[in-house]
Design a protein around this motif. Structure first.
Motif, PDB file in Angstrom:
ATOM      1  N   ALA A   7       0.751  -1.036  -0.136  1.00  0.00           N
ATOM      2  CA  ALA A   7      -0.018  -0.060   0.061  1.00  0.00           C
ATOM      3  C   ALA A   7       0.967   1.115  -0.128  1.00  0.00           C
ATOM      4  CB  ALA A   7      -1.014  -0.023   1.124  1.00  0.00           C
ATOM      5  N   GLU A   8       1.935   1.318   0.657  1.00  0.00           N
ATOM      6  CA  GLU A   8       2.773   2.450   0.599  1.00  0.00           C
ATOM      7  C   GLU A   8       3.618   2.603  -0.529  1.00  0.00           C
ATOM      8  OE1 GLU A   8       4.841   5.760   1.783  1.00  0.00           O
ATOM      9  OE2 GLU A   8       3.170   4.782   2.901  1.00  0.00           O
ATOM     10  N   ASN A  11       0.765   3.939  -2.883  1.00  0.00           N
ATOM     11  CA  ASN A  11       0.745   5.381  -2.545  1.00  0.00           C
ATOM     12  C   ASN A  11       1.862   6.461  -3.012  1.00  0.00           C
ATOM     13  OD1 ASN A  11      -1.591   5.218  -1.382  1.00  0.00           O
ATOM     14  ND2 ASN A  11      -0.646   4.743   0.667  1.00  0.00           N
ATOM     15  N   ARG A  12       3.197   5.852  -2.879  1.00  0.00           N
ATOM     16  CA  ARG A  12       4.365   6.693  -3.213  1.00  0.00           C
ATOM     17  C   ARG A  12       4.095   6.800  -4.876  1.00  0.00           C
ATOM     18  NH1 ARG A  12       9.686   5.341   0.114  1.00  0.00           N
ATOM     19  NH2 ARG A  12       8.693   5.894   2.178  1.00  0.00           N
ATOM     20  N   LYS A  14       1.247   6.651  -6.813  1.00  0.00           N
ATOM     21  CA  LYS A  14       0.150   7.485  -7.312  1.00  0.00           C
ATOM     22  C   LYS A  14       0.485   9.003  -6.975  1.00  0.00           C
ATOM     23  CE  LYS A  14      -3.932   7.630  -4.800  1.00  0.00           C
ATOM     24  NZ  LYS A  14      -5.015   6.966  -4.224  1.00  0.00           N
ATOM     25  N   GLN A  15       1.486   9.398  -6.098  1.00  0.00           N
ATOM     26  CA  GLN A  15       1.630  10.762  -5.518  1.00  0.00           C
ATOM     27  C   GLN A  15       3.065  11.395  -6.629  1.00  0.00           C
ATOM     28  OE1 GLN A  15       1.973  11.262  -1.380  1.00  0.00           O
ATOM     29  NE2 GLN A  15       0.161  10.478  -0.909  1.00  0.00           N
ATOM     30  N   TYR A  43      -2.158  -5.055  -6.700  1.00  0.00           N
ATOM     31  CA  TYR A  43      -1.697  -3.521  -6.664  1.00  0.00           C
ATOM     32  C   TYR A  43      -1.061  -3.225  -8.046  1.00  0.00           C
ATOM     33  CZ  TYR A  43      -2.501  -2.395  -1.792  1.00  0.00           C
ATOM     34  OH  TYR A  43      -3.201  -1.959  -0.753  1.00  0.00           O
TER      35      TYR A  43
END
Length: 53
Positions: A7-8, A11-12, A14-15, A43
């Motif tokens: 998940a981390e 998120n990295r 995606k950002q 993912y």
């Protein structure tokens, strides 16, 4: 980096603003999926769905 959750990593990815950074995190998670790391393929599939839009 091994202690990052899927998940981390997602998120990295995606950002990120730069494509090279996005590619790095995608390949990082893809290599996990290739090694059958639990949950990584889900993912990667989700990331692929963003590319196909």
């Amino acid at each position: 980096m091994c202690d990052l959750s899927n998940a981390e990593v997602f998120n990295r990815w995606k950002q990120c603003k730069k494509q090279t950074a996005k590619d790095y995190w995608y390949n990082f998670l893809k290599s996990r999926a290739d090694r059958s790391y639990p949950g990584a393929q889900e993912y990667v599939d989700w990331m692929d769905s963003f590319f196909n839009k």
